[in-house]
Design a protein around this motif. Structure first.
Motif, PDB file in Angstrom:
ATOM      1  N   HIS A  81      33.799  49.426  52.610  1.00  0.00           N
ATOM      2  CA  HIS A  81      34.332  49.734  53.937  1.00  0.00           C
ATOM      3  C   HIS A  81      34.424  48.504  54.843  1.00  0.00           C
ATOM      4  N   PHE A  82      33.351  47.742  54.948  1.00  0.00           N
ATOM      5  CA  PHE A  82      33.330  46.619  55.879  1.00  0.00           C
ATOM      6  C   PHE A  82      34.382  45.581  55.522  1.00  0.00           C
ATOM      7  N   GLN A  83      34.442  45.183  54.244  1.00  0.00           N
ATOM      8  CA  GLN A  83      35.380  44.142  53.841  1.00  0.00           C
ATOM      9  C   GLN A  83      36.823  44.620  53.887  1.00  0.00           C
ATOM     10  N   ASN A  84      37.044  45.908  53.590  1.00  0.00           N
ATOM     11  CA  ASN A  84      38.386  46.475  53.696  1.00  0.00           C
ATOM     12  C   ASN A  84      38.899  46.358  55.122  1.00  0.00           C
ATOM     13  N   PHE A  85      38.042  46.697  56.077  1.00  0.00           N
ATOM     14  CA  PHE A  85      38.400  46.618  57.489  1.00  0.00           C
ATOM     15  C   PHE A  85      38.619  45.167  57.921  1.00  0.00           C
ATOM     16  N   GLN A  86      37.713  44.279  57.524  1.00  0.00           N
ATOM     17  CA  GLN A  86      37.802  42.881  57.933  1.00  0.00           C
ATOM     18  C   GLN A  86      39.060  42.214  57.399  1.00  0.00           C
ATOM     19  N   ASP A  87      39.331  42.409  56.114  1.00  0.00           N
ATOM     20  CA  ASP A  87      40.494  41.779  55.494  1.00  0.00           C
ATOM     21  C   ASP A  87      41.792  42.289  56.119  1.00  0.00           C
ATOM     22  N   ALA A  88      41.861  43.599  56.380  1.00  0.00           N
ATOM     23  CA  ALA A  88      43.063  44.166  56.996  1.00  0.00           C
ATOM     24  C   ALA A  88      43.230  43.673  58.426  1.00  0.00           C
ATOM     25  N   THR A  89      42.118  43.494  59.128  1.00  0.00           N
ATOM     26  CA  THR A  89      42.180  42.959  60.485  1.00  0.00           C
ATOM     27  C   THR A  89      42.743  41.542  60.482  1.00  0.00           C
ATOM     28  N   ASN A  90      42.316  40.736  59.532  1.00  0.00           N
ATOM     29  CA  ASN A  90      42.857  39.376  59.394  1.00  0.00           C
ATOM     30  C   ASN A  90      44.368  39.421  59.182  1.00  0.00           C
ATOM     31  N   MET A  91      44.813  40.375  58.383  1.00  0.00           N
ATOM     32  CA  MET A  91      46.247  40.518  58.114  1.00  0.00           C
ATOM     33  C   MET A  91      47.015  40.853  59.395  1.00  0.00           C
ATOM     34  N   VAL A  92      46.490  41.782  60.185  1.00  0.00           N
ATOM     35  CA  VAL A  92      47.159  42.171  61.430  1.00  0.00           C
ATOM     36  C   VAL A  92      47.221  40.994  62.393  1.00  0.00           C
ATOM     37  N   PHE A  93      46.147  40.215  62.461  1.00  0.00           N
ATOM     38  CA  PHE A  93      46.091  39.095  63.402  1.00  0.00           C
ATOM     39  C   PHE A  93      46.992  37.921  63.012  1.00  0.00           C
ATOM     40  N   ARG A  94      47.589  37.976  61.867  1.00  0.00           N
ATOM     41  CA  ARG A  94      48.577  36.946  61.524  1.00  0.00           C
ATOM     42  C   ARG A  94      49.813  37.067  62.415  1.00  0.00           C
ATOM     43  N   ASP A  95      50.080  38.285  62.889  1.00  0.00           N
ATOM     44  CA  ASP A  95      51.283  38.530  63.688  1.00  0.00           C
ATOM     45  C   ASP A  95      50.996  38.982  65.111  1.00  0.00           C
ATOM     46  N   TYR A  96      49.827  39.543  65.340  1.00  0.00           N
ATOM     47  CA  TYR A  96      49.505  40.104  66.657  1.00  0.00           C
ATOM     48  C   TYR A  96      48.302  39.396  67.269  1.00  0.00           C
ATOM     49  N   ASP A  97      48.243  39.432  68.610  1.00  0.00           N
ATOM     50  CA  ASP A  97      47.134  38.822  69.345  1.00  0.00           C
ATOM     51  C   ASP A  97      46.065  39.837  69.733  1.00  0.00           C
ATOM     52  N   GLN A  98      46.281  41.111  69.427  1.00  0.00           N
ATOM     53  CA  GLN A  98      45.347  42.170  69.792  1.00  0.00           C
ATOM     54  C   GLN A  98      45.442  43.294  68.773  1.00  0.00           C
ATOM     55  N   ILE A  99      44.416  44.138  68.730  1.00  0.00           N
ATOM     56  CA  ILE A  99      44.380  45.186  67.726  1.00  0.00           C
ATOM     57  C   ILE A  99      43.559  46.360  68.243  1.00  0.00           C
ATOM     58  N   ILE A 100      43.930  47.563  67.814  1.00  0.00           N
ATOM     59  CA  ILE A 100      43.162  48.784  68.044  1.00  0.00           C
ATOM     60  C   ILE A 100      42.688  49.263  66.688  1.00  0.00           C
ATOM     61  N   LYS A 101      41.378  49.509  66.541  1.00  0.00           N
ATOM     62  CA  LYS A 101      40.808  49.835  65.242  1.00  0.00           C
ATOM     63  C   LYS A 101      40.223  51.249  65.233  1.00  0.00           C
ATOM     64  N   LEU A 102      40.548  51.982  64.167  1.00  0.00           N
ATOM     65  CA  LEU A 102      40.055  53.345  64.001  1.00  0.00           C
ATOM     66  C   LEU A 102      39.547  53.546  62.583  1.00  0.00           C
ATOM     67  N   GLU A 103      38.438  54.247  62.450  1.00  0.00           N
ATOM     68  CA  GLU A 103      38.044  54.724  61.141  1.00  0.00           C
ATOM     69  C   GLU A 103      38.736  56.063  60.915  1.00  0.00           C
ATOM     70  N   ASP A 104      38.667  56.561  59.681  1.00  0.00           N
ATOM     71  CA  ASP A 104      39.448  57.751  59.342  1.00  0.00           C
ATOM     72  C   ASP A 104      38.788  59.059  59.757  1.00  0.00           C
ATOM     73  N   ASP A 105      37.781  58.992  60.626  1.00  0.00           N
ATOM     74  CA  ASP A 105      37.150  60.215  61.125  1.00  0.00           C
ATOM     75  C   ASP A 105      37.111  60.253  62.652  1.00  0.00           C
ATOM     76  N   ILE A 106      38.043  59.525  63.281  1.00  0.00           N
ATOM     77  CA  ILE A 106      38.090  59.456  64.738  1.00  0.00           C
ATOM     78  C   ILE A 106      39.340  60.171  65.254  1.00  0.00           C
ATOM     79  N   VAL A 107      39.125  61.272  65.945  1.00  0.00           N
ATOM     80  CA  VAL A 107      40.213  62.046  66.546  1.00  0.00           C
ATOM     81  C   VAL A 107      40.385  61.592  67.990  1.00  0.00           C
ATOM     82  N   THR A 108      41.575  61.146  68.325  1.00  0.00           N
ATOM     83  CA  THR A 108      41.826  60.569  69.646  1.00  0.00           C
ATOM     84  C   THR A 108      42.471  61.573  70.596  1.00  0.00           C
TER      85      THR A 108
END
Length: 317
Positions: A81-108
């Motif tokens: 879980h931790f590394q999956n999230f971290q690696d994907a976050t790195n991928m998003v930050f290649r193009d974006y300066d900000q990010i919103i993060k959710l696990e798969d059990d968070i209802v907004t």
């Protein structure tokens, strides 16, 4: 394809299809969903028994619509879980300066994306703030739409790229809090419930990004923006999550129906008052004494003595 002007949302998932469907369904009902770039990082199976669950997850991910764009990240091997999230976050930050993060059990709530994007814009240049949280603990209330607290919460949160890489999540920070009397007391007076988890991280028995962030915030006198009422509900307290046990008290969490927010300034007095509410929410001085007592018992008598005392109801404050 041009980038959306709004912060992208990253959801990390593994095998919980029912939870993920509720998370995506609620997110899709947000006012800004159709203008939001959604990233979904699907971790690979750890064993043959999980393969069908992962395949079902990915079939569902391939059907998701209602967002500005959907980028799928399908792992070929299990990251955890931790590394999956971290690696994907790195991928998003290649193009974006900000990010919103959710696990798969968070209802907004429907206003979640509004709050996150407004907060990211409002506090972009305020280096006191590390991140923005969508969840507010029960009983830690505010008369306004926002609060500033020296605390971290990973149940739906946002962060800027220039602040995300300030923390390396290594056990060294946890060890520093256990060995430095000033930091130890400062942690206990902010959130006494951290102590057991910090000890586990220091001994490499736990990886918890939100705890690492909490320590970074406390050590460096940083703040996190919270809504006046919670904008998320955690549906993972059914025993299915990695770090969440079954707990019925979380099944009826209320969330705000607000979709428009006013971002008022907060004085030092406001922040102190809010911090006191958080400390009391975590049991105040009785719970702090209890946690220090259990920690001391483990240090003196080992894990077996610690577990024995935890089972004695007479020792619970």
């Amino acid at each position: 394809m041009e980038l959306s002007s709004l912060a992208p949302v990253l959801v990390a998932t593994h095998t919980r299809i029912d939870h993920l469907m509720q998370t995506i369904s609620a997110l899709r009902r947000n006012e800004l969903a159709s203008k939001t770039h959604l990233f979904i990082a699907s971790d690979a199976a750890r064993s043959e028994s999980e393969q069908q669950k992962v395949l079902r997850i990915r079939e569902y991910i391939n059907s998701i619509d209602g967002f500005w764009a959907v980028t799928k990240i399908f792992r070929e091997k299990n990251f955890g879980h931790f590394q999956n999230f971290q690696d994907a976050t790195n991928m998003v930050f290649r193009d974006y300066d900000q990010i919103i993060k959710l696990e798969d059990d968070i209802v907004t709530a429907p206003g979640f994306l509004n709050f996150m994007n407004q907060g990211l814009l409002r506090y972009k240049n305020d280096k006191r703030l590390i991140s923005i949280s969508g969840h507010l603990w029960e009983g830690v209330t505010s008369s306004g739409d926002t609060m500033l607290l020296p605390a971290a919460n990973g149940w739906g949160w946002a962060i800027w790229r220039d602040r995300f890489y300030l923390n390396d999540h290594s056990p060294s920070l946890a060890k520093e809090f256990l060995n430095n009397p000033y930091l130890f007391l400062k942690m206990c007076l902010t959130n006494p419930s951290l102590l057991g988890m910090v000890n586990a991280i220091a001994n490499k028995k736990l990886i918890a990004g939100d705890v690492s962030w909490a320590l970074y915030i406390i050590k460096n006198d940083k703040l996190v923006l919270f809504p006046g009422e919670s904008l998320v509900r955690n549906i993972g307290f059914d025993g299915s999550g990695q770090n969440c046990t079954a707990d019925e008290k979380f099944h009826q969490q209320s969330i705000s129906i607000k979709t428009n927010f006013t971002f008022d300034d907060h004085s030092e007095g406001d922040i102190r008052d809010s911090s006191k509410k958080l400390f009391l929410h975590y049991g105040g001085y009785p719970h702090m004494i209890y946690q220090i007592f259990l920690y001391s018992v483990e240090k003196l008598f080992g894990k077996r003595g610690f577990e024995s005392l935890r089972k004695l109801k007479n020792f619970v404050f």
